[in-house]
Motif scaffolding. Sequence first.
Motif, PDB file in Angstrom:
ATOM      1  N   LEU A 103       0.962  -1.374  -0.216  1.00  0.00           N
ATOM      2  CA  LEU A 103      -0.052   0.194   0.128  1.00  0.00           C
ATOM      3  C   LEU A 103       0.732   1.184  -0.096  1.00  0.00           C
ATOM      4  CD1 LEU A 103      -2.951  -0.835   2.420  1.00  0.00           C
ATOM      5  CD2 LEU A 103      -3.290  -0.108  -0.171  1.00  0.00           C
ATOM      6  N   GLY A 104       2.126   1.194  -0.260  1.00  0.00           N
ATOM      7  CA  GLY A 104       3.231   2.079  -0.159  1.00  0.00           C
ATOM      8  C   GLY A 104       3.148   3.320  -1.210  1.00  0.00           C
ATOM      9  N   PHE A 105       2.030   3.002  -2.194  1.00  0.00           N
ATOM     10  CA  PHE A 105       1.535   4.164  -3.144  1.00  0.00           C
ATOM     11  C   PHE A 105       0.551   4.993  -2.882  1.00  0.00           C
ATOM     12  CE2 PHE A 105      -2.449   2.794  -4.828  1.00  0.00           C
ATOM     13  CZ  PHE A 105      -2.852   1.371  -4.232  1.00  0.00           C
ATOM     14  N   VAL A 106      -0.141   4.634  -1.595  1.00  0.00           N
ATOM     15  CA  VAL A 106      -1.082   5.607  -1.123  1.00  0.00           C
ATOM     16  C   VAL A 106      -0.890   6.753  -0.452  1.00  0.00           C
ATOM     17  CG1 VAL A 106      -3.348   5.439   0.350  1.00  0.00           C
ATOM     18  CG2 VAL A 106      -2.727   3.586  -1.378  1.00  0.00           C
ATOM     19  N   PRO A 107       0.177   6.705   0.534  1.00  0.00           N
ATOM     20  CA  PRO A 107       0.339   8.084   1.494  1.00  0.00           C
ATOM     21  C   PRO A 107       0.762   9.309   0.710  1.00  0.00           C
ATOM     22  CG  PRO A 107       1.416   6.008   2.416  1.00  0.00           C
ATOM     23  CD  PRO A 107       0.892   5.404   1.049  1.00  0.00           C
ATOM     24  N   PRO A 108       1.402   9.258  -0.619  1.00  0.00           N
ATOM     25  CA  PRO A 108       1.543  10.604  -1.103  1.00  0.00           C
ATOM     26  C   PRO A 108       0.300  10.922  -1.619  1.00  0.00           C
ATOM     27  CG  PRO A 108       3.291   8.997  -1.835  1.00  0.00           C
ATOM     28  CD  PRO A 108       2.149   8.186  -0.921  1.00  0.00           C
ATOM     29  N   ALA A 109      -0.646  10.150  -2.463  1.00  0.00           N
ATOM     30  CA  ALA A 109      -1.805  10.667  -2.531  1.00  0.00           C
ATOM     31  C   ALA A 109      -2.588  11.439  -1.428  1.00  0.00           C
ATOM     32  CB  ALA A 109      -2.369   9.639  -3.553  1.00  0.00           C
ATOM     33  N   LEU A 110      -2.679  10.381  -0.590  1.00  0.00           N
ATOM     34  CA  LEU A 110      -3.661  10.782   0.650  1.00  0.00           C
ATOM     35  C   LEU A 110      -3.275  12.034   1.364  1.00  0.00           C
ATOM     36  CD1 LEU A 110      -5.862   9.935   2.562  1.00  0.00           C
ATOM     37  CD2 LEU A 110      -4.426   8.404   3.794  1.00  0.00           C
ATOM     38  N   ALA A 111      -1.861  12.236   1.346  1.00  0.00           N
ATOM     39  CA  ALA A 111      -1.217  13.262   1.999  1.00  0.00           C
ATOM     40  C   ALA A 111      -1.494  14.608   1.175  1.00  0.00           C
ATOM     41  CB  ALA A 111       0.224  13.153   2.292  1.00  0.00           C
ATOM     42  N   GLU A 112      -1.698  14.416  -0.241  1.00  0.00           N
ATOM     43  CA  GLU A 112      -1.968  15.771  -0.814  1.00  0.00           C
ATOM     44  C   GLU A 112      -3.506  15.833  -0.617  1.00  0.00           C
ATOM     45  OE1 GLU A 112      -0.863  15.339  -5.084  1.00  0.00           O
ATOM     46  OE2 GLU A 112      -2.235  16.940  -5.554  1.00  0.00           O
ATOM     47  N   ALA A 113      -4.288  14.715  -0.327  1.00  0.00           N
ATOM     48  CA  ALA A 113      -5.749  15.081  -0.312  1.00  0.00           C
ATOM     49  C   ALA A 113      -6.308  15.713   0.900  1.00  0.00           C
ATOM     50  CB  ALA A 113      -6.409  13.691  -0.500  1.00  0.00           C
ATOM     51  N   ILE A 114      -5.557  15.380   2.155  1.00  0.00           N
ATOM     52  CA  ILE A 114      -5.651  15.786   3.428  1.00  0.00           C
ATOM     53  C   ILE A 114      -4.770  17.073   3.670  1.00  0.00           C
ATOM     54  CG2 ILE A 114      -6.861  13.647   4.358  1.00  0.00           C
ATOM     55  CD1 ILE A 114      -4.283  13.262   6.052  1.00  0.00           C
ATOM     56  N   GLN A 115      -3.951  17.278   2.830  1.00  0.00           N
ATOM     57  CA  GLN A 115      -3.078  18.558   3.264  1.00  0.00           C
ATOM     58  C   GLN A 115      -2.367  18.350   4.357  1.00  0.00           C
ATOM     59  OE1 GLN A 115      -2.122  21.293   0.982  1.00  0.00           O
ATOM     60  NE2 GLN A 115      -2.649  19.805  -0.562  1.00  0.00           N
ATOM     61  N   ALA A 116      -1.648  17.028   4.627  1.00  0.00           N
ATOM     62  CA  ALA A 116      -0.907  16.746   6.060  1.00  0.00           C
ATOM     63  C   ALA A 116      -0.072  15.687   5.858  1.00  0.00           C
ATOM     64  CB  ALA A 116      -1.925  16.621   7.076  1.00  0.00           C
ATOM     65  N   PRO A 117       0.858  15.420   6.561  1.00  0.00           N
ATOM     66  CA  PRO A 117       1.795  14.297   6.153  1.00  0.00           C
ATOM     67  C   PRO A 117       0.949  13.055   6.383  1.00  0.00           C
ATOM     68  CG  PRO A 117       2.818  15.683   7.764  1.00  0.00           C
ATOM     69  CD  PRO A 117       1.245  16.288   7.558  1.00  0.00           C
ATOM     70  N   VAL A 118       1.349  11.839   5.970  1.00  0.00           N
ATOM     71  CA  VAL A 118       0.736  10.574   6.104  1.00  0.00           C
ATOM     72  C   VAL A 118       1.993   9.612   6.346  1.00  0.00           C
ATOM     73  CG1 VAL A 118      -0.411   8.796   5.307  1.00  0.00           C
ATOM     74  CG2 VAL A 118      -1.540  10.940   4.962  1.00  0.00           C
ATOM     75  N   ARG A 119       1.967   9.136   7.552  1.00  0.00           N
ATOM     76  CA  ARG A 119       3.055   7.952   7.691  1.00  0.00           C
ATOM     77  C   ARG A 119       2.572   6.639   7.385  1.00  0.00           C
ATOM     78  NH1 ARG A 119       4.387   9.059  14.128  1.00  0.00           N
ATOM     79  NH2 ARG A 119       5.715   7.171  13.877  1.00  0.00           N
ATOM     80  N   PHE A 120       3.664   6.031   7.078  1.00  0.00           N
ATOM     81  CA  PHE A 120       3.529   4.423   6.442  1.00  0.00           C
ATOM     82  C   PHE A 120       4.056   3.587   7.291  1.00  0.00           C
ATOM     83  CE2 PHE A 120       4.039   1.027   3.261  1.00  0.00           C
ATOM     84  CZ  PHE A 120       2.829   0.675   3.147  1.00  0.00           C
ATOM     85  N   LEU A 121       3.376   2.914   7.813  1.00  0.00           N
ATOM     86  CA  LEU A 121       4.126   1.556   8.613  1.00  0.00           C
ATOM     87  C   LEU A 121       4.033   0.363   8.001  1.00  0.00           C
ATOM     88  CD1 LEU A 121       5.056   2.276  11.670  1.00  0.00           C
ATOM     89  CD2 LEU A 121       3.165   1.324  12.294  1.00  0.00           C
ATOM     90  N   SER A 122       5.274  -0.187   7.532  1.00  0.00           N
ATOM     91  CA  SER A 122       5.219  -1.257   6.803  1.00  0.00           C
ATOM     92  C   SER A 122       5.244  -2.631   7.736  1.00  0.00           C
ATOM     93  CB  SER A 122       6.512  -1.459   5.920  1.00  0.00           C
ATOM     94  OG  SER A 122       7.599  -1.245   6.605  1.00  0.00           O
ATOM     95  N   THR A 123       5.461  -2.543   8.939  1.00  0.00           N
ATOM     96  CA  THR A 123       5.181  -3.703   9.803  1.00  0.00           C
ATOM     97  C   THR A 123       4.273  -2.917  10.981  1.00  0.00           C
ATOM     98  OG1 THR A 123       7.168  -3.017  11.207  1.00  0.00           O
ATOM     99  CG2 THR A 123       7.494  -4.722   9.403  1.00  0.00           C
ATOM    100  N   PRO A 124       3.402  -3.700  11.874  1.00  0.00           N
ATOM    101  CA  PRO A 124       2.564  -3.364  12.521  1.00  0.00           C
ATOM    102  C   PRO A 124       3.279  -3.118  13.753  1.00  0.00           C
ATOM    103  CG  PRO A 124       2.279  -5.529  12.056  1.00  0.00           C
ATOM    104  CD  PRO A 124       3.002  -5.168  11.222  1.00  0.00           C
ATOM    105  N   ASN A 125       4.027  -2.276  13.918  1.00  0.00           N
ATOM    106  CA  ASN A 125       5.176  -2.038  15.200  1.00  0.00           C
ATOM    107  C   ASN A 125       4.307  -1.128  16.215  1.00  0.00           C
ATOM    108  OD1 ASN A 125       6.670  -1.045  17.239  1.00  0.00           O
ATOM    109  ND2 ASN A 125       8.420  -0.870  15.618  1.00  0.00           N
ATOM    110  N   ILE A 126       3.729  -1.622  17.271  1.00  0.00           N
ATOM    111  CA  ILE A 126       2.924  -1.067  18.039  1.00  0.00           C
ATOM    112  C   ILE A 126       3.638   0.448  18.688  1.00  0.00           C
ATOM    113  CG2 ILE A 126       3.674  -2.284  20.184  1.00  0.00           C
ATOM    114  CD1 ILE A 126       0.629  -2.123  20.859  1.00  0.00           C
ATOM    115  N   ASN A 127       4.836   0.297  19.070  1.00  0.00           N
ATOM    116  CA  ASN A 127       5.512   1.687  19.495  1.00  0.00           C
ATOM    117  C   ASN A 127       5.612   2.710  18.503  1.00  0.00           C
ATOM    118  OD1 ASN A 127       6.261   0.026  21.708  1.00  0.00           O
ATOM    119  ND2 ASN A 127       8.163  -0.742  20.626  1.00  0.00           N
ATOM    120  N   ALA A 128       5.568   2.336  17.372  1.00  0.00           N
ATOM    121  CA  ALA A 128       5.275   3.474  16.523  1.00  0.00           C
ATOM    122  C   ALA A 128       3.952   4.203  16.497  1.00  0.00           C
ATOM    123  CB  ALA A 128       5.476   3.175  15.044  1.00  0.00           C
TER     124      ALA A 128
END
Length: 394
Positions: free
Chosen positions: A75-100
């Motif tokens: 799903l790595g292709f989504v954050p840039p498009a989503l960030a543009e749509a909400i005008q805010a950064p979107v972090r992408f977490l490739s492993t479900p790391n609870i600490n992040a």
Amino acid sequence: MKIRRLETAELKNKTVLVRVDFNLPRDADGAISDDTRLRAALPTIEHLREAGAKVVLLSHFGRPKPGENNEGLSLGFVPPALAEAIQAPVRFLSTPNINAVKTMEPGEVMLLENTRFLPGETENSAELAEELASKGDVFVMDAFSAAHRAHASSAGIAEHLPTYAGLAMERELDHLAQALDHPKKPVMAIVGGAKVSSKIDLLEHLVTKLDMLAIGGGMANTFLLAQGLDVGKSLAEPDLIGKATDIMKAAKRAKCKIILPVDVVTATEFVEGAETRVSAPDGVKSKEMILDVGPDTVTALMDAMDKAETLIWNGPLGAFETPPFDTSTIEAAKYAAKLAKSGELIAVAGGGDTVAALAAADAVDDFTFVSTAGGAFLEWMEGKELPGVAIVTE
Ligand code: AMP
């Protein structure tokens, strides 16, 4: 149906896990070719950010082998498009790391990698659901199109967290309930598409709910066969003649009027621009195929729409991808759109090819509601309880 609405949720400073549907179509270069589903998720994301929640988005993408980390389906292709749509950064977490997740600030948005990479997702494993739920305080289900599947990220999580419908889900459920659960009567459906076999449950359920059911598309041919007519080389399912007969009998018992084609458009070749002939249903020649319903049938459908207060539409009336066999679908869709626009008809449509067919008629915007969900829309029309709906309703 009593929906647990997002407006009633306590959200400030909460970590909110949101199930969205970012299973977005991509073109050959990997670019998003239709961002409808991305845009559908925006109202909920904005609502949560404004309420001071930390937003953790979950979605599947494609069909990786269960638990397999398939780079092509990231799903790595989504954050840039989503960030543009909400005008805010979107972090992408490739492993479900609870600490992040724990380091997020209110208003921040994070997308987790494809949920289907997680072992146990499609089996709705209790351990995975619990692990995902442990990352959040609240669960929001906003993916109606995934609501027919009981997966860990779309149903299992709800067993561990307070759960609400997202705004897109809420809008969808409100419209669907308005169309079938407590419709303004008379209520009619137009059901088209290729085959009876894929829509038996749907037809059986609809006849118990409707005042009028119009059957078009290839599936009408099996009903014509059931009336003893010859449909030539048309697509038809002779082994389902019995089923078609049963459905017509059930309709009669339930006082649901069945509207079958009163004329058909035939051709000997199934190609664009083919020479066509309008025929009575009992006049189809042995070398001909029925590829659309005829003009008198469209008029009959328009008359029915005039009488109806509510219309539910699924499936094209003809082989609409190949002009001129798109004619009746386009004419009927334009008429429904006109009535809906002027407030004379509540017109709701959905399921697979239906959206494309209505788009070809430029009718989508004027319909009261068009669901982009495929399987979930059909299962809802079949009267089934959808796991993703059950978790957001009382
Ligand atoms: P469905 O997915 O069941 O809604 O079916 C949609 C498909 O049915 C479309 O691809 C149409 O081209 C096809 N279809 C509709 N009417 C006919 C027909 N009379 N003969 C063959 N295919 C048809």
